[in-house]
Design a protein around this motif. Structure first.
Motif, PDB file in Angstrom:
ATOM      1  N   MET A 113      -3.873  -4.476  -3.841  1.00  0.00           N
ATOM      2  CA  MET A 113      -4.150  -5.815  -3.330  1.00  0.00           C
ATOM      3  C   MET A 113      -3.937  -6.924  -4.357  1.00  0.00           C
ATOM      4  O   MET A 113      -3.763  -8.084  -3.994  1.00  0.00           O
ATOM      5  CB  MET A 113      -5.584  -5.884  -2.789  1.00  0.00           C
ATOM      6  N   ARG A 114      -3.909  -6.594  -5.647  1.00  0.00           N
ATOM      7  CA  ARG A 114      -3.712  -7.617  -6.677  1.00  0.00           C
ATOM      8  C   ARG A 114      -2.260  -7.720  -7.151  1.00  0.00           C
ATOM      9  O   ARG A 114      -1.963  -8.459  -8.087  1.00  0.00           O
ATOM     10  CB  ARG A 114      -4.640  -7.346  -7.863  1.00  0.00           C
ATOM     11  N   LEU A 115      -1.371  -6.996  -6.516  1.00  0.00           N
ATOM     12  CA  LEU A 115       0.028  -6.988  -6.927  1.00  0.00           C
ATOM     13  C   LEU A 115       0.658  -8.371  -6.727  1.00  0.00           C
ATOM     14  O   LEU A 115       0.609  -8.939  -5.637  1.00  0.00           O
ATOM     15  CB  LEU A 115       0.791  -5.945  -6.113  1.00  0.00           C
ATOM     16  N   THR A 116       1.251  -8.906  -7.797  1.00  0.00           N
ATOM     17  CA  THR A 116       1.846 -10.247  -7.738  1.00  0.00           C
ATOM     18  C   THR A 116       3.290 -10.288  -8.216  1.00  0.00           C
ATOM     19  O   THR A 116       3.959 -11.313  -8.063  1.00  0.00           O
ATOM     20  CB  THR A 116       1.035 -11.255  -8.572  1.00  0.00           C
ATOM     21  N   SER A 117       3.798  -9.208  -8.801  1.00  0.00           N
ATOM     22  CA  SER A 117       5.157  -9.217  -9.348  1.00  0.00           C
ATOM     23  C   SER A 117       5.841  -7.880  -9.090  1.00  0.00           C
ATOM     24  O   SER A 117       5.264  -6.824  -9.363  1.00  0.00           O
ATOM     25  CB  SER A 117       5.115  -9.495 -10.854  1.00  0.00           C
ATOM     26  N   ILE A 118       7.067  -7.936  -8.553  1.00  0.00           N
ATOM     27  CA  ILE A 118       7.856  -6.728  -8.280  1.00  0.00           C
ATOM     28  C   ILE A 118       9.272  -6.942  -8.809  1.00  0.00           C
ATOM     29  O   ILE A 118       9.947  -7.903  -8.421  1.00  0.00           O
ATOM     30  CB  ILE A 118       7.922  -6.418  -6.775  1.00  0.00           C
ATOM     31  N   THR A 119       9.715  -6.052  -9.698  1.00  0.00           N
ATOM     32  CA  THR A 119      11.078  -6.118 -10.213  1.00  0.00           C
ATOM     33  C   THR A 119      11.694  -4.718 -10.181  1.00  0.00           C
ATOM     34  O   THR A 119      10.995  -3.713 -10.174  1.00  0.00           O
ATOM     35  CB  THR A 119      11.129  -6.664 -11.655  1.00  0.00           C
ATOM     36  N   VAL A 120      13.025  -4.682 -10.165  1.00  0.00           N
ATOM     37  CA  VAL A 120      13.772  -3.430 -10.173  1.00  0.00           C
ATOM     38  C   VAL A 120      14.880  -3.551 -11.212  1.00  0.00           C
ATOM     39  O   VAL A 120      15.535  -4.599 -11.320  1.00  0.00           O
ATOM     40  CB  VAL A 120      14.398  -3.133  -8.791  1.00  0.00           C
ATOM     41  N   ASP A 121      15.090  -2.487 -11.973  1.00  0.00           N
ATOM     42  CA  ASP A 121      16.178  -2.480 -12.951  1.00  0.00           C
ATOM     43  C   ASP A 121      17.501  -2.783 -12.249  1.00  0.00           C
ATOM     44  O   ASP A 121      17.790  -2.240 -11.175  1.00  0.00           O
ATOM     45  CB  ASP A 121      16.243  -1.114 -13.638  1.00  0.00           C
ATOM     46  N   ALA A 122      18.309  -3.647 -12.851  1.00  0.00           N
ATOM     47  CA  ALA A 122      19.559  -4.087 -12.226  1.00  0.00           C
ATOM     48  C   ALA A 122      20.545  -2.942 -12.014  1.00  0.00           C
ATOM     49  O   ALA A 122      21.451  -3.049 -11.170  1.00  0.00           O
ATOM     50  CB  ALA A 122      20.208  -5.177 -13.087  1.00  0.00           C
ATOM     51  N   ALA A 123      20.382  -1.838 -12.738  1.00  0.00           N
ATOM     52  CA  ALA A 123      21.303  -0.707 -12.608  1.00  0.00           C
ATOM     53  C   ALA A 123      20.935   0.233 -11.460  1.00  0.00           C
ATOM     54  O   ALA A 123      21.687   1.172 -11.175  1.00  0.00           O
ATOM     55  CB  ALA A 123      21.365   0.070 -13.923  1.00  0.00           C
ATOM     56  N   ASN A 124      19.808   0.005 -10.799  1.00  0.00           N
ATOM     57  CA  ASN A 124      19.397   0.873  -9.703  1.00  0.00           C
ATOM     58  C   ASN A 124      20.322   0.662  -8.505  1.00  0.00           C
ATOM     59  O   ASN A 124      20.546  -0.477  -8.077  1.00  0.00           O
ATOM     60  CB  ASN A 124      17.946   0.577  -9.307  1.00  0.00           C
ATOM     61  N   ILE A 125      20.853   1.757  -7.950  1.00  0.00           N
ATOM     62  CA  ILE A 125      21.798   1.639  -6.838  1.00  0.00           C
ATOM     63  C   ILE A 125      21.136   1.825  -5.478  1.00  0.00           C
ATOM     64  O   ILE A 125      21.773   1.613  -4.441  1.00  0.00           O
ATOM     65  CB  ILE A 125      22.959   2.640  -6.982  1.00  0.00           C
ATOM     66  N   THR A 126      19.876   2.217  -5.465  1.00  0.00           N
ATOM     67  CA  THR A 126      19.175   2.476  -4.205  1.00  0.00           C
ATOM     68  C   THR A 126      18.277   1.317  -3.796  1.00  0.00           C
ATOM     69  O   THR A 126      18.154   0.996  -2.607  1.00  0.00           O
ATOM     70  CB  THR A 126      18.327   3.758  -4.313  1.00  0.00           C
ATOM     71  N   TYR A 127      17.662   0.682  -4.777  1.00  0.00           N
ATOM     72  CA  TYR A 127      16.729  -0.412  -4.521  1.00  0.00           C
ATOM     73  C   TYR A 127      17.093  -1.621  -5.372  1.00  0.00           C
ATOM     74  O   TYR A 127      17.722  -1.494  -6.424  1.00  0.00           O
ATOM     75  CB  TYR A 127      15.289   0.014  -4.846  1.00  0.00           C
ATOM     76  N   HIS A 128      16.679  -2.781  -4.904  1.00  0.00           N
ATOM     77  CA  HIS A 128      16.770  -3.987  -5.720  1.00  0.00           C
ATOM     78  C   HIS A 128      15.582  -4.876  -5.382  1.00  0.00           C
ATOM     79  O   HIS A 128      14.864  -4.645  -4.403  1.00  0.00           O
ATOM     80  CB  HIS A 128      18.090  -4.729  -5.502  1.00  0.00           C
ATOM     81  N   SER A 129      15.365  -5.862  -6.197  1.00  0.00           N
ATOM     82  CA  SER A 129      14.273  -6.804  -5.944  1.00  0.00           C
ATOM     83  C   SER A 129      14.830  -8.213  -5.840  1.00  0.00           C
ATOM     84  O   SER A 129      15.819  -8.563  -6.489  1.00  0.00           O
ATOM     85  CB  SER A 129      13.222  -6.737  -7.059  1.00  0.00           C
ATOM     86  N   LYS A 130      14.183  -8.982  -5.008  1.00  0.00           N
ATOM     87  CA  LYS A 130      14.482 -10.406  -4.899  1.00  0.00           C
ATOM     88  C   LYS A 130      13.237 -11.117  -4.414  1.00  0.00           C
ATOM     89  O   LYS A 130      12.567 -10.644  -3.481  1.00  0.00           O
ATOM     90  CB  LYS A 130      15.650 -10.660  -3.941  1.00  0.00           C
ATOM     91  N   ASN A 131      12.912 -12.209  -5.054  1.00  0.00           N
ATOM     92  CA  ASN A 131      11.751 -13.011  -4.651  1.00  0.00           C
ATOM     93  C   ASN A 131      10.473 -12.185  -4.579  1.00  0.00           C
ATOM     94  O   ASN A 131       9.666 -12.341  -3.682  1.00  0.00           O
ATOM     95  CB  ASN A 131      11.996 -13.675  -3.298  1.00  0.00           C
TER      96      ASN A 131
END
Length: 276
Positions: A113-131
């Protein structure tokens, strides 16, 4: 203390050890796998950095209900996070997914419930993060959001439980591009207001896409609605779901003209010049 020679921790090995606060793992540890429910409901556990240093697989419910567990640092070679692996770990505030992760299970981070930031390594081919959204690249589906998420207009689908159990600081807008929302994608959020650009529930949204606890506003518009004013060709960076969504917005269709927009990586196009 886990001996260096131990390569795996079995299912339920330390589950319900509610006094366990720290697990010591040596620098030369060969530990690379942690089984299902291995540390489930170890409420006092606060440090697993060394424990995860060489781990490449975290299985189902491994750290479920470890409510004092702070932010975790994953091994760069981690490739799997199982179902509900960190479910209800409500002290985690930020999350970074390494490049090799190819599978994230259902509800892996539900109830953080306190999660405020989500990032993904740019080299990941399965997932990515935005906003601050965790997105499955192939399907353009959000599988995890947080309190600071802004749903990109390129997203076509929102997975079940993606935004459940969060404390929100600002409303969340659902753009027209979102044609599918799985059951209970928005569940149990505190202070949650959802601004839907659609005028009513789209056919592809589950009847129970939210649990009724949120304030929902339909037909929401803002200053970015006319982003395709004077444009005859939608940039390739926009998926078909977004284009289909635009078909429902009369103003956008009325303003299409004879010029072609240059494709931009940015989510919005601010500099389209009307045709002469």
């Amino acid at each position: 203390t886990i001996p260096d020679s131990v390569q795996s921790i079995g299912n339920n090995a330390f589950s319900y050890c509610d006094k366990l606060a720290y697990v010591n793992v040596g620098e030369n540890s060969e530990l690379d796998s942690i089984g299902s429910q291995a540390f489930m409901e170890c409420y006092m556990l606060t440090d697993i950095t060394n424990l995860l240093a060489n781990v490449t697989g975290i299985h189902n419910e491994t750290f479920q209900n470890c409510s004092k567990l702070p932010n975790v640092t994953f091994n760069p070679d981690l490739d799997e996070i199982g179902d509900r692996a960190f479910d209800d770990c409500d002290n985690i505030t930020s999350l970074h997914i390494p490049a090799n992760v190819g599978f994230i299970g259902e509800d892996a981070f539900r109830g953080c419930m306190r999660l405020t930031s989500i990032t993904v390594d740019a080299a990941n081919i399965t997932y990515h993060s935005k906003n601050n959204c965790l997105i499955e690249t192939e399907t353009n589906t959000i599988i995890l959001g947080c309190a600071n998420s802004e749903i990109p207009r390129t997203v076509a689908s929102i997975g079940g439980g993606a935004f459940s159990g969060r404390t929100y600081f600002a409303p969340i807008r659902i753009p027209l591009s979102v044609m599918e929302i799985k059951p209970l994608a928005f569940k149990g959020g505190e202070n949650l207001t959802i601004l839907c650009e659609a005028s009513s529930k789209p056919v592809g949204w589950a009847d129970n896409w939210n649990d009724g606890s949120a304030t929902v506003v339909w037909g929401y518009e803002d200053d970015k609605e006319d982003i395709f004013y004077g444009v005859s060709e939608i940039p390739e960076s926009y998926n078909s779901a977004f284009i289909l969504g635009l078909q429902n917005r009369t103003a956008a269709n009325e303003h299409l003209s004879s010029i072609t927009a240059t494709p931009l990586e940015d989510e919005y196009i601010y500099y389209c010049v009307p045709a002469t």
